[in-house]
Design an enzyme around this catalytic site. Structure first.
Site, PDB file in Angstrom:
ATOM      1  N   GLN A  76       0.829  -1.210   0.000  1.00  0.00           N
ATOM      2  CA  GLN A  76       0.000   0.000   0.000  1.00  0.00           C
ATOM      3  C   GLN A  76       0.857   1.250   0.000  1.00  0.00           C
ATOM      4  O   GLN A  76       2.082   1.200   0.172  1.00  0.00           O
ATOM      5  CB  GLN A  76      -0.918  -0.011   1.221  1.00  0.00           C
ATOM      6  CG  GLN A  76      -0.170  -0.156   2.544  1.00  0.00           C
ATOM      7  CD  GLN A  76      -1.092  -0.458   3.710  1.00  0.00           C
ATOM      8  OE1 GLN A  76      -1.183   0.329   4.645  1.00  0.00           O
ATOM      9  NE2 GLN A  76      -1.761  -1.611   3.653  1.00  0.00           N
ATOM     10  N   HIS A  78       0.363   5.745   1.026  1.00  0.00           N
ATOM     11  CA  HIS A  78      -0.498   6.787   1.590  1.00  0.00           C
ATOM     12  C   HIS A  78      -0.203   8.124   0.915  1.00  0.00           C
ATOM     13  O   HIS A  78       0.948   8.404   0.539  1.00  0.00           O
ATOM     14  CB  HIS A  78      -0.254   6.926   3.087  1.00  0.00           C
ATOM     15  CG  HIS A  78      -0.362   5.637   3.841  1.00  0.00           C
ATOM     16  ND1 HIS A  78      -1.502   4.877   3.851  1.00  0.00           N
ATOM     17  CD2 HIS A  78       0.550   4.966   4.601  1.00  0.00           C
ATOM     18  CE1 HIS A  78      -1.307   3.799   4.579  1.00  0.00           C
ATOM     19  NE2 HIS A  78      -0.073   3.825   5.049  1.00  0.00           N
ATOM     20  N   GLU A  95       3.966   7.878   8.528  1.00  0.00           N
ATOM     21  CA  GLU A  95       3.969   7.002   9.703  1.00  0.00           C
ATOM     22  C   GLU A  95       5.359   6.442   9.979  1.00  0.00           C
ATOM     23  O   GLU A  95       6.293   6.656   9.200  1.00  0.00           O
ATOM     24  CB  GLU A  95       2.976   5.852   9.510  1.00  0.00           C
ATOM     25  CG  GLU A  95       3.286   4.962   8.321  1.00  0.00           C
ATOM     26  CD  GLU A  95       2.164   3.973   8.008  1.00  0.00           C
ATOM     27  OE1 GLU A  95       1.014   4.215   8.428  1.00  0.00           O
ATOM     28  OE2 GLU A  95       2.434   2.966   7.330  1.00  0.00           O
ATOM     29  N   HIS A 153       4.846   0.128   0.886  1.00  0.00           N
ATOM     30  CA  HIS A 153       5.273  -0.640   2.055  1.00  0.00           C
ATOM     31  C   HIS A 153       4.252  -1.726   2.373  1.00  0.00           C
ATOM     32  O   HIS A 153       3.096  -1.665   1.934  1.00  0.00           O
ATOM     33  CB  HIS A 153       5.437   0.275   3.271  1.00  0.00           C
ATOM     34  CG  HIS A 153       4.180   1.002   3.638  1.00  0.00           C
ATOM     35  ND1 HIS A 153       3.783   2.165   3.011  1.00  0.00           N
ATOM     36  CD2 HIS A 153       3.202   0.732   4.554  1.00  0.00           C
ATOM     37  CE1 HIS A 153       2.647   2.585   3.527  1.00  0.00           C
ATOM     38  NE2 HIS A 153       2.266   1.719   4.474  1.00  0.00           N
ATOM     39  N   ARG A 173      -4.460   0.626  -1.550  1.00  0.00           N
ATOM     40  CA  ARG A 173      -3.899  -0.707  -1.765  1.00  0.00           C
ATOM     41  C   ARG A 173      -3.536  -0.889  -3.227  1.00  0.00           C
ATOM     42  O   ARG A 173      -4.289  -0.495  -4.119  1.00  0.00           O
ATOM     43  CB  ARG A 173      -4.891  -1.801  -1.384  1.00  0.00           C
ATOM     44  CG  ARG A 173      -5.286  -1.862   0.059  1.00  0.00           C
ATOM     45  CD  ARG A 173      -6.115  -3.115   0.339  1.00  0.00           C
ATOM     46  NE  ARG A 173      -6.905  -2.928   1.542  1.00  0.00           N
ATOM     47  CZ  ARG A 173      -8.168  -2.537   1.552  1.00  0.00           C
ATOM     48  NH1 ARG A 173      -8.792  -2.329   0.410  1.00  0.00           N
ATOM     49  NH2 ARG A 173      -8.808  -2.378   2.683  1.00  0.00           N
TER      50      ARG A 173
END
Length: 314
Positions: A76, A78, A95, A153, A173
């Site tokens: 996926q 972001h 993150e 990642h 995804r």
């Protein structure tokens, strides 16, 4: 009456004046214990330790989870703030992971091996060869992974991580191993949006702490990740640590050991697995015991090297 003694007038006892520091301590915000909120997925579980789902925490800019991957998570990516706000009306998602535990031979995917084009990216997703260009990294306890928006990642099977991220749930995804849910449905992929936000280069950062371990009086600290959205440090307390939250709130995630937190008029017993919010404005707090914990703030602070207390440099 003349000659009669006057009865003494009873005076109220004078209370000692409280010092300014004592008055401030009484008015100081108190620490809050956050109970884990369990979420079940096709691949394993997430315990939300610090989130907008906790009462009174809706406006905090962090989301902190304990992720236990029984199976591998999807590959996926972001989006950053700009894309997410325009496309999803939400914030972006940068993150980091701190590896708490893993099975022998466990690995994860962290960025790409080499530069690819958007056309190759789309073709590899279509013919299901995207893993061939993903960077496969063996993991061990204590590893640190910084995952900025745009980096492909996937957490691998048999890995448990603490994940600290922007308070956002936007995920695109690109590959899910052809898995089906209980209704024999495959989960949705988001190829077009992923192609717009993915960076098709290898990661710029490694997977090690961004700073050295620094020994202080009674504790040590290690800067794990520092970025515009959060600062995460690993504290190992051997005796005690004192701090304040005058420059911003703190999240405490107790990883190992036990101890006591004093502050805001409370004294709390701490054990492994607990999540504590120290609200902004606490004049003083003290941690005592033998503990390992992650201390996170919501943004890059002026004193990122310390837990929040203005103190003399050693």
């Amino acid at each position: 009456m003349k000659g009669q003694k006057k009865q003494p007038v009873e005076q109220p006892l004078k209370q000692p004046l409280k010092q300014p520091a004592e008055r401030q301590m009484e008015q100081s915000p108190a620490p809050v214990i956050l109970e884990p909120i369990r979420k079940e997925y096709i691949w394993g579980t997430e315990d939300w330790m610090f989130s907008w789902l906790h009462k009174g925490m809706e406006k905090y800019p962090l989301l902190i989870k304990i992720i236990r991957a029984r199976e591998a998570l999807s590959v996926q990516v972001h989006p950053d703030n700009e894309f997410a706000r325009e496309a999803e009306q939400k914030s972006g998602k940068t993150e980091m992971w701190y590896v708490l535990d893993c099975e022998p031979g466990a690995y994860l995917y962290y960025g790409l091996k080499h530069k690819i084009s958007e056309d190759e990216f789309r073709k590899r997703i279509k013919n299901q060869t995207i893993l061939e260009v993903c960077r496969k990294v063996p993991v061990k306890r204590g590893d640190v992974f910084y995952i900025p928006a745009g980096l492909l990642h996937a957490i691998g099977a048999g890995i448990t991580v603490a994940e600290i991220q922007q308070s956002s749930d936007v995920t695109y995804r690109v590959y899910d191993y052809n898995r089906e849910n209980a209704q024999h449905e495959k989960r949705e992929l988001h190829i077009d949006k992923a192609a717009l936000v993915a960076g098709f280069m290898p990661p710029l950062a490694g997977h090690h702490p961004m700073g050295p371990r620094i020994q202080k009086n009674g504790y040590s600290r290690t800067l794990l990740v520092q970025c515009p959205y959060f600062v995460v440090q690993l504290y190992e307390i051997e005796e005690n640590l004192e701090g304040d939250t005058l420059q911003g709130f703190r999240s405490l995630l107790i990883l190992e050991g036990e101890g006591v937190l004093t502050g805001g008029g409370k004294s709390l017993r701490l054990d492994a697995g607990m999540s504590i919010c120290l609200p902004e404005g606490m004049e003083f707090y003290r941690l005592e015991g033998k503990m390992k914990l992650l201390v996170s703030t919501g943004e890059e602070s002026r004193e990122a090297s310390e837990p929040g207390r203005t103190e003399q440099k050693e």
